[in-house]
Design a protein around this motif. Structure first.
Motif, PDB file in Angstrom:
ATOM      1  N   SER A  11      65.563   3.159  53.539  1.00 24.70           N
ATOM      2  CA  SER A  11      64.665   2.953  54.667  1.00 24.70           C
ATOM      3  C   SER A  11      65.404   2.641  55.956  1.00 24.70           C
ATOM      4  CB  SER A  11      63.693   1.811  54.355  1.00 24.70           C
ATOM      5  OG  SER A  11      62.886   2.154  53.247  1.00 24.70           O
ATOM      6  N   THR A  12      66.674   2.276  55.861  1.00 23.23           N
ATOM      7  CA  THR A  12      67.437   2.042  57.082  1.00 23.23           C
ATOM      8  C   THR A  12      67.720   3.347  57.802  1.00 23.23           C
ATOM      9  OG1 THR A  12      69.509   2.176  55.861  1.00 23.23           O
ATOM     10  CG2 THR A  12      68.540  -0.017  56.132  1.00 23.23           C
ATOM     11  N   ILE A  13      67.576   4.453  57.088  1.00 19.67           N
ATOM     12  CA  ILE A  13      67.828   5.754  57.697  1.00 19.67           C
ATOM     13  C   ILE A  13      66.557   6.276  58.364  1.00 19.67           C
ATOM     14  CG2 ILE A  13      68.604   8.111  57.246  1.00 19.67           C
ATOM     15  CD1 ILE A  13      70.022   7.050  54.774  1.00 19.67           C
ATOM     16  N   ILE A  14      65.446   6.300  57.620  1.00 16.96           N
ATOM     17  CA  ILE A  14      64.187   6.804  58.162  1.00 16.96           C
ATOM     18  C   ILE A  14      63.082   5.825  57.795  1.00 16.96           C
ATOM     19  CG2 ILE A  14      62.511   8.686  58.096  1.00 16.96           C
ATOM     20  CD1 ILE A  14      64.736  10.543  57.345  1.00 16.96           C
ATOM     21  N   ARG A  15      62.429   5.216  58.752  1.00 13.97           N
ATOM     22  CA  ARG A  15      61.350   4.274  58.495  1.00 13.97           C
ATOM     23  C   ARG A  15      60.112   5.037  58.065  1.00 13.97           C
ATOM     24  NH1 ARG A  15      63.367   2.919  63.365  1.00 13.97           N
ATOM     25  NH2 ARG A  15      61.491   3.668  64.436  1.00 13.97           N
ATOM     26  N   TYR A  16      59.285   4.376  57.248  1.00 21.33           N
ATOM     27  CA  TYR A  16      58.146   5.108  56.695  1.00 21.33           C
ATOM     28  C   TYR A  16      57.169   5.550  57.775  1.00 21.33           C
ATOM     29  CZ  TYR A  16      55.235   0.893  57.109  1.00 21.33           C
ATOM     30  OH  TYR A  16      54.541  -0.164  57.582  1.00 21.33           O
ATOM     31  N   GLN A  17      57.075   4.819  58.891  1.00 22.11           N
ATOM     32  CA  GLN A  17      56.141   5.206  59.939  1.00 22.11           C
ATOM     33  C   GLN A  17      56.470   6.578  60.513  1.00 22.11           C
ATOM     34  OE1 GLN A  17      57.640   2.280  59.737  1.00 22.11           O
ATOM     35  NE2 GLN A  17      56.271   0.586  60.225  1.00 22.11           N
ATOM     36  N   GLU A  18      57.743   6.992  60.410  1.00 23.85           N
ATOM     37  CA  GLU A  18      58.147   8.272  60.975  1.00 23.85           C
ATOM     38  C   GLU A  18      57.770   9.432  60.066  1.00 23.85           C
ATOM     39  OE1 GLU A  18      62.259   8.093  61.785  1.00 23.85           O
ATOM     40  OE2 GLU A  18      62.116   6.404  63.147  1.00 23.85           O
ATOM     41  N   VAL A  19      57.399   9.141  58.803  1.00 23.88           N
ATOM     42  CA  VAL A  19      57.134  10.201  57.848  1.00 23.88           C
ATOM     43  C   VAL A  19      55.657  10.272  57.476  1.00 23.88           C
ATOM     44  CG1 VAL A  19      57.743  11.110  55.589  1.00 23.88           C
ATOM     45  CG2 VAL A  19      59.461   9.870  56.936  1.00 23.88           C
ATOM     46  N   LEU A  20      55.035   9.139  57.254  1.00 22.78           N
ATOM     47  CA  LEU A  20      53.666   9.083  56.771  1.00 22.78           C
ATOM     48  C   LEU A  20      52.870   8.098  57.611  1.00 22.78           C
ATOM     49  CD1 LEU A  20      52.181  10.349  54.265  1.00 22.78           C
ATOM     50  CD2 LEU A  20      52.552   8.167  53.126  1.00 22.78           C
ATOM     51  N   PRO A  21      51.626   8.417  57.965  1.00 25.44           N
ATOM     52  CA  PRO A  21      50.829   7.451  58.725  1.00 25.44           C
ATOM     53  C   PRO A  21      50.402   6.273  57.842  1.00 25.44           C
ATOM     54  CG  PRO A  21      49.507   9.352  58.135  1.00 25.44           C
ATOM     55  CD  PRO A  21      50.918   9.682  57.735  1.00 25.44           C
ATOM     56  N   LEU A  22      50.105   5.147  58.464  1.00 21.96           N
ATOM     57  CA  LEU A  22      49.583   4.002  57.731  1.00 21.96           C
ATOM     58  C   LEU A  22      48.163   4.318  57.271  1.00 21.96           C
ATOM     59  CD1 LEU A  22      50.881   1.106  60.003  1.00 21.96           C
ATOM     60  CD2 LEU A  22      51.716   1.733  57.740  1.00 21.96           C
ATOM     61  N   LEU A  23      47.882   4.021  56.014  1.00 20.08           N
ATOM     62  CA  LEU A  23      46.608   4.410  55.421  1.00 20.08           C
ATOM     63  C   LEU A  23      45.845   3.189  54.896  1.00 20.08           C
ATOM     64  CD1 LEU A  23      47.898   7.477  53.354  1.00 20.08           C
ATOM     65  CD2 LEU A  23      46.870   7.514  55.637  1.00 20.08           C
ATOM     66  N   ARG A  24      44.496   3.292  54.911  1.00 24.50           N
ATOM     67  CA  ARG A  24      43.633   2.246  54.354  1.00 24.50           C
ATOM     68  C   ARG A  24      42.857   2.839  53.189  1.00 24.50           C
ATOM     69  NH1 ARG A  24      38.281   0.323  55.274  1.00 24.50           N
ATOM     70  NH2 ARG A  24      37.921   1.926  56.865  1.00 24.50           N
ATOM     71  N   VAL A  25      42.990   2.209  52.006  1.00 21.26           N
ATOM     72  CA  VAL A  25      42.358   2.720  50.797  1.00 21.26           C
ATOM     73  C   VAL A  25      40.847   2.541  50.869  1.00 21.26           C
ATOM     74  CG1 VAL A  25      42.158   2.439  48.301  1.00 21.26           C
ATOM     75  CG2 VAL A  25      44.400   2.308  49.387  1.00 21.26           C
ATOM     76  N   LEU A  26      40.107   3.620  50.513  1.00 24.91           N
ATOM     77  CA  LEU A  26      38.647   3.578  50.471  1.00 24.91           C
ATOM     78  C   LEU A  26      38.115   3.578  49.043  1.00 24.91           C
ATOM     79  CD1 LEU A  26      37.809   6.161  53.306  1.00 24.91           C
ATOM     80  CD2 LEU A  26      37.957   3.671  53.493  1.00 24.91           C
ATOM     81  N   GLY A  27      38.776   4.294  48.144  1.00 21.44           N
ATOM     82  CA  GLY A  27      38.293   4.346  46.771  1.00 21.44           C
ATOM     83  C   GLY A  27      39.014   5.400  45.962  1.00 21.44           C
ATOM     84  N   GLN A  28      38.438   5.753  44.792  1.00 23.00           N
ATOM     85  CA  GLN A  28      39.058   6.687  43.857  1.00 23.00           C
ATOM     86  C   GLN A  28      38.031   7.738  43.438  1.00 23.00           C
ATOM     87  OE1 GLN A  28      40.190   4.971  40.069  1.00 23.00           O
ATOM     88  NE2 GLN A  28      41.953   6.341  39.832  1.00 23.00           N
ATOM     89  N   VAL A  29      38.485   8.986  43.299  1.00 19.28           N
ATOM     90  CA  VAL A  29      37.625  10.092  42.893  1.00 19.28           C
ATOM     91  C   VAL A  29      38.133  10.662  41.578  1.00 19.28           C
ATOM     92  CG1 VAL A  29      36.779  12.394  43.493  1.00 19.28           C
ATOM     93  CG2 VAL A  29      37.039  10.672  45.280  1.00 19.28           C
ATOM     94  N   SER A  30      37.223  10.802  40.605  1.00 20.10           N
ATOM     95  CA  SER A  30      37.543  11.398  39.302  1.00 20.10           C
ATOM     96  C   SER A  30      38.695  10.680  38.602  1.00 20.10           C
ATOM     97  CB  SER A  30      37.872  12.893  39.463  1.00 20.10           C
ATOM     98  OG  SER A  30      36.775  13.590  40.009  1.00 20.10           O
ATOM     99  N   ASP A  31      38.884   9.429  38.907  1.00 23.93           N
ATOM    100  CA  ASP A  31      39.975   8.646  38.305  1.00 23.93           C
ATOM    101  C   ASP A  31      41.323   9.355  38.451  1.00 23.93           C
ATOM    102  OD1 ASP A  31      38.141   6.741  37.580  1.00 23.93           O
ATOM    103  OD2 ASP A  31      37.918   7.467  35.508  1.00 23.93           O
ATOM    104  N   THR A  32      41.467  10.151  39.513  1.00 22.59           N
ATOM    105  CA  THR A  32      42.683  10.950  39.695  1.00 22.59           C
ATOM    106  C   THR A  32      43.177  10.921  41.136  1.00 22.59           C
ATOM    107  OG1 THR A  32      42.039  12.455  37.914  1.00 22.59           O
ATOM    108  CG2 THR A  32      43.664  13.282  39.497  1.00 22.59           C
ATOM    109  N   TYR A  33      42.249  10.886  42.093  1.00 19.87           N
ATOM    110  CA  TYR A  33      42.620  10.978  43.502  1.00 19.87           C
ATOM    111  C   TYR A  33      42.194   9.712  44.247  1.00 19.87           C
ATOM    112  CZ  TYR A  33      42.855  15.810  42.008  1.00 19.87           C
ATOM    113  OH  TYR A  33      43.143  16.958  41.313  1.00 19.87           O
ATOM    114  N   ILE A  34      43.125   9.207  45.077  1.00 16.66           N
ATOM    115  CA  ILE A  34      42.849   8.027  45.887  1.00 16.66           C
ATOM    116  C   ILE A  34      42.435   8.493  47.277  1.00 16.66           C
ATOM    117  CG2 ILE A  34      43.831   5.917  46.871  1.00 16.66           C
ATOM    118  CD1 ILE A  34      45.854   5.935  44.540  1.00 16.66           C
TER     119      ILE A  34
END
Length: 584
Positions: A387-410
């Protein structure tokens, strides 16, 4: 019958010339290459090329370079005559494309050549004609500055060589491909290629590499490509990479769209090509090849271009450094620029991934393995070095969990709409990067089995174990010989503590037997474990478990894809949602 003893004789100059010509001039494209390189060395910024009959009938290369002085014109056709080098020390720092002094000599030895040139500062130019290296005419000419060379009747007096030419269209395609590469390597030079009825190739010479790619690939493909940023310290004296590369989706079934250049020289290099391809590992799941133009600037004393008369092969003083620079530069560019796949453009068909739907035995209730820790705080130490090379904010946006679908997808909410995360693929990526980091530090946690398991292995499996001893040693899963074709396993990695160790071991061997290239043995070790230790589809997860998994994914170096190359998530952006609900 006893053969007579052969007599050693010195070859005549004529035979020596033909041998040398055969090394430099193999086909019409070889002639074009040598003449265009001379034009570039002469400082030309406009180069015109025409060819008829695929270059077999005639070739013309015209430029606006510095030209040749009248007294040097005949000398230019002598063997080993060059203006590029003079002393032995010059060979250690060759900055020009040509330097051997063999091009014009070799071309004129196997064809009819006419050269018209006018040097800067000269009142008039010179025209000279040669037929198979025999001077026919020489005269003054009223022409513009620069040089024009016409070549015809290539190998006409040597039918044994000419019969190896391909069809006119095939030879013409070779010339077309060659000029494309020269244009990519020299975006500040305007090129024009005309070959009879085929569509001409023209570049503007604007100096913008993307403009050249538009002329070659079309605006649709070129607009998607990513430029490699040159981000180096001012004191850095090593290789520097630049260029433009395709996205992971812009791949081909062959390497025809990989263009490699070293110090503005078109080259063939297994080191650079392999590093370029390795940088894409994990971004896609197919076996196709990336596209792009890689330009490498290397200190002149650290690269040897005097390897072959064709001057396309190079040797580097430090091959491993070159590999690291190319792979690291391309990979960091992909990580920074590759977006989360949008559902609107999600038309790529990925191979079906078969996995069990039963609840996972690898997902502990206390969240104590797989990179999570009881108490609600994610264990990020495994990623701290990366993470000292590439911070996560530069790769993926910050996300807020809403729930789960088909016990497979968040299902998550992000800055650009809804994000759907494949829980198995995401956890697989998390485990992969954690194991790779732990293996590098030799800190993989292991657990002793209550009773060792006895494995019966065939000869191929034994060979796999022998070839991957470092991996099993780092994982703490060392097979001990226990009779013919029999081995004991006493310890397993902690991430597999609740799994069937026998089944896990055989699945690891299966993964290690796959024909997949890895940049390090640590990655290979992680690949062999990640899939089998990750949670499966069908596992119902609590809100806390989902939040921890998403948080860990945000901290990954390459969160968009699992180690097999499948996407970990897709995005339904705001515009897509508004269109579906007829708001726009």
């Amino acid at each position: 019958m006893k053969l007579p003893m052969p007599v050693i004789r010195k070859l005549t100059p004529k035979i020596s010339a033909l041998i040398a010509a055969g090394e430099v001039i193999e086909r019409p494209a070889s002639v074009v290459k040598e003449l265009v390189e001379n034009s570039l060395d002469a400082g030309a910024d406009r180069i015109y090329i025409s060819a008829s009959g695929g270059g077999i009938d005639s070739i013309v290369v015209s430029d606006n370079g510095m030209g040749i002085h009248p007294e040097e014109v005949e000398v230019a056709f002598d063997r080993h005559s060059t203006s590029k080098i003079y002393t032995q020390s010059d060979l250690d720092s060759i900055a020009t494309l040509g330097f051997r002094g063999e091009a014009l000599y070799s071309i004129s030895s196997v064809s009819q050549v006419e050269l018209a040139t006018r040097a800067r500062g000269e009142v008039k130019g010179v025209r000279i004609r040669l037929d198979n290296h025999v001077l026919v005419t020489k005269s003054f000419a009223g022409i513009d500055y620069g040089t024009t060379i016409s070549v015809s009747e290539l190998f006409s007096k040597f039918p044994a060589r000419k019969k190896f030419f391909k069809s006119e269209s095939a030879e013409g395609n070779r010339i077309h491909s060659l000029i494309q590469k020269f244009a990519i390597c020299n975006p500040r030079v305007a090129f024009e290629l005309n070959q009879g009825s085929s569509r001409p190739l023209r570049t503007s010479g604007s100096g913008v590499l993307r403009d050249v790619m538009v002329a070659i690939l079309g605006i649709s493909e070129a607009s998607k490509m990513i430029e490699i940023s040159e981000d180096y310290d001012q004191d850095w004296q090593g290789p520097i990479i630049s260029g433009i590369i395709g996205t992971p989706e812009q791949k081909r079934s062959n390497r025809s769209r990989i263009f490699l250049f070293v110090n503005e020289r078109l080259v063939q290099s297994r080191t650079i090509s392999f590093a370029f391809e390795q940088a894409y590992k994990g971004f896609s799941s197919d076996n196709k090849f990336p596209i792009g133009a890689i330009a490498l600037r290397v200190p002149l004393d650290e690269v040897d271009v005097n390897v072959h008369p064709a001057k396309t092969e190079v040797r580097f003083k430090n091959e491993s450094q070159v590999f690291s620079i190319v792979q690291g530069g391309v990979r960091s560019t992909l990580l920074k620029q590759s977006p989360v796949q949008s559902i609107v453009n999600h038309s790529q068909k990925y191979p079906k991934f078969v996995e069990g739907s039963e609840p996972s035995v690898f997902w502990p209730t206390a969240l104590s393995t797989g990179g999570f820790e009881a108490g609600g705080t994610p264990v990020l130490n495994a990623f701290s070095e990366q993470s000292t090379i590439i911070r996560y904010q530069e790769v993926l946006p910050l996300l807020r969990v809403l729930g789960q679908v088909s016990d497979t997808y968040i299902v998550c909410e992000g800055p650009d709409g809804i994000y759907m995360i494949d829980q198995h693929a995401a956890h697989e990526r998390i485990i992969f990067e954690k194991i790779a980091a732990d293996a590098k530090r030799r800190t993989i946690e292991t657990q002793m089995l209550l009773e060792p398991i006895n494995l019966e292995l065939d000869s191929n499996q034994e060979t796999l174990i022998e070839e991957n001893k470092d991996i099993f040693d780092a994982l703490g899963m060392i097979p001990e010989p226990f009779g013919p074709n029999s081995y004991l396993i006493r310890n397993v990695p902690k991430v597999l503590a609740e799994a069937d160790p026998r089944d896990s071991f055989h699945k690891m061997l299966s993964a290690l037997s796959e024909q997949v290239e890895f940049k390090s043995w640590e990655d290979k070790a992680a690949y062999s474990l990640a899939c089998h230790a990750a949670i499966r589809a069908g596992k119902k997860m609590s809100y806390r478990e989902m939040s921890l998994l998403v948080k860990q994914l945000e901290s990954c170096l390459q969160p968009n894809n699992c180690p097999h190359g499948r996407p970990t998530m897709i995005n339904m952006n705001k515009n897509h949602l508004e269109r579906e609900f007829s708001r726009i």
